[in-house]
Design a protein around this motif. Structure first.
Motif, PDB file in Angstrom:
ATOM      1  N   ILE A   1      -9.750   0.830  -1.915  1.00  0.00           N
ATOM      2  CA  ILE A   1      -9.849   0.692  -0.461  1.00  0.00           C
ATOM      3  C   ILE A   1     -10.901  -0.351  -0.094  1.00  0.00           C
ATOM      4  O   ILE A   1     -12.020  -0.046   0.281  1.00  0.00           O
ATOM      5  CB  ILE A   1     -10.159   2.069   0.186  1.00  0.00           C
TER       6      ILE A   1
ATOM      7  N   GLY B   1       0.825  -1.209   0.000  1.00  0.00           N
ATOM      8  CA  GLY B   1       0.000   0.000   0.000  1.00  0.00           C
ATOM      9  C   GLY B   1       0.858   1.258   0.000  1.00  0.00           C
ATOM     10  O   GLY B   1       1.824   1.371   0.755  1.00  0.00           O
TER      11      GLY B   1
ATOM     12  N   ALA C   1      -1.356  -7.359  -3.717  1.00  0.00           N
ATOM     13  CA  ALA C   1      -1.006  -8.397  -2.741  1.00  0.00           C
ATOM     14  C   ALA C   1      -2.233  -9.265  -2.528  1.00  0.00           C
ATOM     15  O   ALA C   1      -3.338  -8.760  -2.345  1.00  0.00           O
ATOM     16  CB  ALA C   1      -0.575  -7.751  -1.431  1.00  0.00           C
TER      17      ALA C   1
ATOM     18  N   GLY D   1      -3.498   6.375  -2.627  1.00  0.00           N
ATOM     19  CA  GLY D   1      -4.722   5.920  -1.949  1.00  0.00           C
ATOM     20  C   GLY D   1      -5.597   7.060  -1.483  1.00  0.00           C
ATOM     21  O   GLY D   1      -5.680   8.107  -2.132  1.00  0.00           O
ATOM     22  N   ASN D   2      -6.250   6.855  -0.359  1.00  0.00           N
ATOM     23  CA  ASN D   2      -7.076   7.915   0.215  1.00  0.00           C
ATOM     24  C   ASN D   2      -6.237   9.105   0.653  1.00  0.00           C
ATOM     25  O   ASN D   2      -6.736  10.224   0.741  1.00  0.00           O
ATOM     26  CB  ASN D   2      -7.826   7.391   1.443  1.00  0.00           C
ATOM     27  N   SER D   3      -4.969   8.833   0.956  1.00  0.00           N
ATOM     28  CA  SER D   3      -4.115   9.915   1.454  1.00  0.00           C
ATOM     29  C   SER D   3      -3.943  11.018   0.417  1.00  0.00           C
ATOM     30  O   SER D   3      -3.681  12.161   0.758  1.00  0.00           O
ATOM     31  CB  SER D   3      -2.747   9.359   1.848  1.00  0.00           C
TER      32      SER D   3
ATOM     33  N   GLY E   1      -1.784   2.668   9.809  1.00  0.00           N
ATOM     34  CA  GLY E   1      -2.751   3.421   9.004  1.00  0.00           C
ATOM     35  C   GLY E   1      -4.172   2.928   9.198  1.00  0.00           C
ATOM     36  O   GLY E   1      -4.490   2.289  10.206  1.00  0.00           O
ATOM     37  N   GLU E   2      -5.002   3.198   8.214  1.00  0.00           N
ATOM     38  CA  GLU E   2      -6.432   2.908   8.353  1.00  0.00           C
ATOM     39  C   GLU E   2      -6.726   1.415   8.463  1.00  0.00           C
ATOM     40  O   GLU E   2      -7.795   1.015   8.909  1.00  0.00           O
ATOM     41  CB  GLU E   2      -7.219   3.536   7.181  1.00  0.00           C
TER      42      GLU E   2
ATOM     43  N   GLU F   1       1.666  -1.663  -4.790  1.00  0.00           N
ATOM     44  CA  GLU F   1       0.431  -0.868  -4.821  1.00  0.00           C
ATOM     45  C   GLU F   1      -0.469  -1.420  -5.919  1.00  0.00           C
ATOM     46  O   GLU F   1      -0.062  -1.550  -7.062  1.00  0.00           O
ATOM     47  CB  GLU F   1       0.778   0.601  -5.097  1.00  0.00           C
ATOM     48  N   LYS F   2      -1.709  -1.734  -5.574  1.00  0.00           N
ATOM     49  CA  LYS F   2      -2.557  -2.394  -6.566  1.00  0.00           C
ATOM     50  C   LYS F   2      -3.103  -1.451  -7.646  1.00  0.00           C
ATOM     51  O   LYS F   2      -3.394  -1.887  -8.748  1.00  0.00           O
ATOM     52  CB  LYS F   2      -3.684  -3.150  -5.884  1.00  0.00           C
ATOM     53  N   MET F   3      -3.217  -0.187  -7.313  1.00  0.00           N
ATOM     54  CA  MET F   3      -3.759   0.743  -8.296  1.00  0.00           C
ATOM     55  C   MET F   3      -2.654   1.226  -9.239  1.00  0.00           C
ATOM     56  O   MET F   3      -1.474   1.114  -8.946  1.00  0.00           O
ATOM     57  CB  MET F   3      -4.395   1.939  -7.587  1.00  0.00           C
TER      58      MET F   3
ATOM     59  N   GLY G   1      -0.240   4.564   0.454  1.00  0.00           N
ATOM     60  CA  GLY G   1      -0.796   5.776   1.044  1.00  0.00           C
ATOM     61  C   GLY G   1       0.212   6.390   2.006  1.00  0.00           C
ATOM     62  O   GLY G   1       1.392   6.035   1.998  1.00  0.00           O
ATOM     63  N   GLY G   2      -0.268   7.295   2.828  1.00  0.00           N
ATOM     64  CA  GLY G   2       0.623   7.980   3.769  1.00  0.00           C
ATOM     65  C   GLY G   2       1.305   7.040   4.743  1.00  0.00           C
ATOM     66  O   GLY G   2       2.484   7.223   5.073  1.00  0.00           O
ATOM     67  N   ALA G   3       0.594   6.006   5.185  1.00  0.00           N
ATOM     68  CA  ALA G   3       1.193   5.056   6.130  1.00  0.00           C
ATOM     69  C   ALA G   3       2.312   4.267   5.448  1.00  0.00           C
ATOM     70  O   ALA G   3       3.415   4.150   5.980  1.00  0.00           O
ATOM     71  CB  ALA G   3       0.129   4.111   6.680  1.00  0.00           C
TER      72      ALA G   3
ATOM     73  N   ASP H   1      -8.517  -5.327   1.781  1.00  0.00           N
ATOM     74  CA  ASP H   1      -7.680  -6.497   1.451  1.00  0.00           C
ATOM     75  C   ASP H   1      -6.736  -6.887   2.589  1.00  0.00           C
ATOM     76  O   ASP H   1      -6.553  -8.070   2.876  1.00  0.00           O
ATOM     77  CB  ASP H   1      -6.792  -6.221   0.221  1.00  0.00           C
TER      78      ASP H   1
ATOM     79  N   THR I   1      -2.617  -1.075   3.795  1.00  0.00           N
ATOM     80  CA  THR I   1      -3.581  -1.149   2.688  1.00  0.00           C
ATOM     81  C   THR I   1      -4.804  -0.264   2.876  1.00  0.00           C
ATOM     82  O   THR I   1      -5.710  -0.301   2.055  1.00  0.00           O
ATOM     83  CB  THR I   1      -4.056  -2.604   2.526  1.00  0.00           C
TER      84      THR I   1
HETATM   85  P1  ADP Z   1      -3.445   4.981   4.734  1.00  0.00           P
HETATM   86  O1  ADP Z   1      -4.116   6.290   4.929  1.00  0.00           O
HETATM   87  O2  ADP Z   1      -3.647   4.038   5.850  1.00  0.00           O
HETATM   88  O3  ADP Z   1      -2.026   5.129   4.306  1.00  0.00           O
HETATM   89  P2  ADP Z   1      -4.495   4.869   2.024  1.00  0.00           P
HETATM   90  O4  ADP Z   1      -5.916   4.661   1.712  1.00  0.00           O
HETATM   91  O5  ADP Z   1      -3.952   6.240   1.866  1.00  0.00           O
HETATM   92  O6  ADP Z   1      -4.237   4.307   3.518  1.00  0.00           O
HETATM   93  O7  ADP Z   1      -3.579   3.922   1.148  1.00  0.00           O
HETATM   94  C1  ADP Z   1      -3.775   2.537   1.057  1.00  0.00           C
HETATM   95  C2  ADP Z   1      -3.206   2.061  -0.256  1.00  0.00           C
HETATM   96  O8  ADP Z   1      -3.123   0.642  -0.279  1.00  0.00           O
HETATM   97  C3  ADP Z   1      -4.063   2.456  -1.463  1.00  0.00           C
HETATM   98  O9  ADP Z   1      -3.278   3.121  -2.409  1.00  0.00           O
HETATM   99  C4  ADP Z   1      -4.585   1.114  -1.985  1.00  0.00           C
HETATM  100  O10 ADP Z   1      -4.800   1.108  -3.382  1.00  0.00           O
HETATM  101  C5  ADP Z   1      -3.482   0.155  -1.568  1.00  0.00           C
HETATM  102  N1  ADP Z   1      -3.909  -1.252  -1.479  1.00  0.00           N
HETATM  103  C6  ADP Z   1      -5.061  -1.725  -0.933  1.00  0.00           C
HETATM  104  N2  ADP Z   1      -5.121  -3.068  -1.041  1.00  0.00           N
HETATM  105  C7  ADP Z   1      -3.983  -3.476  -1.659  1.00  0.00           C
HETATM  106  C8  ADP Z   1      -3.453  -4.749  -2.081  1.00  0.00           C
HETATM  107  N3  ADP Z   1      -4.123  -5.886  -1.885  1.00  0.00           N
HETATM  108  N4  ADP Z   1      -2.247  -4.768  -2.694  1.00  0.00           N
HETATM  109  C9  ADP Z   1      -1.559  -3.627  -2.922  1.00  0.00           C
HETATM  110  N5  ADP Z   1      -2.006  -2.401  -2.562  1.00  0.00           N
HETATM  111  C10 ADP Z   1      -3.200  -2.315  -1.945  1.00  0.00           C
END
Ligand code: ADP
Length: 455
Positions: free
Chosen positions: A221, A11, A157, A41-43, A421-422, A34-36, A13-15, A224, A192
């Motif tokens: 989000i 993942g 993942a 992510g939300n960050s 993180g979240e 990172e899956k996207m 994001g910020g975490a 996973d 994640t």
């Molecule tokens: P946080 O605020 O806890 O850092 P975010 O929502 O900002 O969380 O970031 C979480 C990231 O993890 C997102 O970019 C999301 O696409 C990624 N993610 C979620 N599930 C998976 C996975 N199975 N494999 C890889 N990346 C993932």
């Protein structure tokens, strides 16, 4: 194919970014998956404000604050369901984390402005440039480039790999239908995010939150990380605490940043032209109050006095243009004009605004006891938008100890597995206060990176 690293972060994001950079600086060979297709992510799509008690902007503005008051606000805001030890750790580490963001990551925080979100006793949230998470995700990206930390996007993942003693030693992932195995010598960090975009998963815990609700979340989000860890018998906590954000796009569910004028005195009214809740109440309270109004919608109203300080219409021009095109937000020279655009009761609204102006003058809101103090709404142009709540943050998740090690159903550490993180469910209790996510993910992301690199 198989790839070998010391630390694998799932993942971006910020975490995940905080963890990866910290682990790298502690001497570990790190990869982020990172899956996207895009990072953040939300960050990336948050407003990006970060609560830091005793921060440098508070000092220069003469605002008194303390770690204790922040801990109290956070625990109270979450109905005392947050873990007191973890909340205290978050509070204590907030300032060092913010200084790291400012001085090392080079996040540009406004030097003379702070946010006060609902539930906080004082203004304590630092504001990144342009009021969005894009500021710090872009700076994080520059730092990962500089440190040569690889980020493998479009890589999902799918499972954690354990050795025969139960230690987590790697991650199974998939990219374009191909399997990739990531081996992790020192540890795997789960970052994640939550599960706000996963309707099936969230209705399992809160049936009411079905697809009538939008979500403010990024598409990836889906919870996973929680599911992967649960296969290893990880314990979850507080899963039924799912936060809605009160002021969102009525079609897409996207969070409204332009309506952050609310934190500077914008009022929230219903179709009948009446205020019905304190505008700085907790998110769950405001959300529920809005759902009880006509059409399950609310209208946010402010004028030039507030805009001059908040500058949200100025900063979030794109949002204004989009909402305006769709008939969901207007700017006008009179409040009556705005009321007729939305079919809000004109007479009642004018009376309501008169009362607000009186309360602003007296310094006391006799209707809802607005804790920030109401501001006059007298000077044109005026702004009004329509909004409704959508699913925003999942407070529950994995249980971790103070070293961010993931715990199993017996409260035992799952060796080699860290989470931040979240995806975790430790600090926010039943209700996360605004600006606490960034503090949480940065503080615990840094701890996860340090701990994983050390083992
Ligand atoms: P946080 O605020 O806890 O850092 P975010 O929502 O900002 O969380 O970031 C979480 C990231 O993890 C997102 O970019 C999301 O696409 C990624 N993610 C979620 N599930 C998976 C996975 N199975 N494999 C890889 N990346 C993932």
């Amino acid at each position: 194919t198989e790839q070998n690293f010391d630390v694998v972060v799932i993942g971006s994001g910020g975490a995940g970014l905080s963890a990866a950079i910290t682990a790298k600086n502690a001497g570990a060979d790190v990869v982020i998956i990172e899956k996207m297709p895009t990072v953040g992510g939300n960050s990336l799509i948050t407003g990006g404000q970060m609560n830091v008690p005793g921060n440098w902007v508070q000092k220069s503005m003469g605002i008194e604050d303390s770690i204790d008051v922040f801990v109290q606000d956070t625990l109270k805001g979450g109905d005392y369901l947050g873990d007191p030890e973890m909340v205290r750790l978050m509070a204590e580490e907030a300032l060092p984390a913010a200084e790291w963001l400012r001085d090392y990551i080079k996040v540009d925080f406004y030097p003379d402005q702070l946010f006060q979100f609902g539930g906080h006793s004082v203004k304590r949230a630092l504001i990144p440039r342009n009021h969005t998470g894009a500021e710090w995700i872009s700076k994080f990206m520059a730092k990962t480039d500089e440190l040569e930390i690889p980020i493998h996007t479009r890589t999902t993942a799918t499972a954690l790999i354990q050795d025969q003693n139960g230690r987590v030693i790697g991650v199974e992932a998939e990219k374009n239908g191909q399997k990739i195995t990531y081996m992790a010598d020192r540890g795997v960090i789960m970052a994640t995010g939550g599960f706000g975009a996963n309707v099936a998963m969230r209705t399992k815990y809160v049936p009411e939150l079905d697809n009538r609700y939008g979500t403010t979340n990024a598409r990836g989000i889906m919870g996973d990380g929680i599911v992967m860890a649960q296969k290893l018998n990880a314990k979850t906590h507080n899963m039924e605490s799912i936060q809605t954000y009160p002021i969102c796009h009525t079609d897409t569910g996207v969070i409204s940043l332009i309506a952050d004028s609310r934190f500077f005195g914008a009022i929230v009214v219903n179709k009948e032209g009446h205020r019905f809740v304190e505008e700085l109440e907790r998110r769950d309270v405001i959300s529920r109050a809005i759902l009880a109004q006509t059409n399950q919608q609310a209208y946010v109203l402010w004028g030039s006095e507030i805009e001059q300080i908040a500058e949200t219409a100025k900063v979030h021009k794109d949002e204004f243009n989009e909402l305006n095109r769709k008939g969901m937000m207007y700017k006008a020279d009179s409040i009556e004009e705005l009321a007729s655009k939305f079919g809000v009761d004109k007479k009642a609204l004018m009376k309501q605004v008169e009362r607000v102006n009186q309360f602003a003058k007296n310094g006391k809101d006799s209707e809802f006891n607005h804790r920030g103090g109401l501001k006059p709404i007298m000077k044109a142009p005026f702004y009004m938008l329509v909004a409704k709540p959508s699913v925003h943050h999942t407070m529950g998740g994995l249980m971790t100890d103070t070293k961010t090690r993931v715990l199993d159903s017996k409260g035992k550490v799952i060796d080699g597995l860290y989470a931040a993180g979240e995806v975790t469910g430790m600090t926010h209790g039943s209700n996360r206060l605004g600006g606490n996510a960034i503090t949480d993910i940065t503080v615990f992301g840094r701890i996860a990176g340090k701990e994983a690199a050390a083992h």
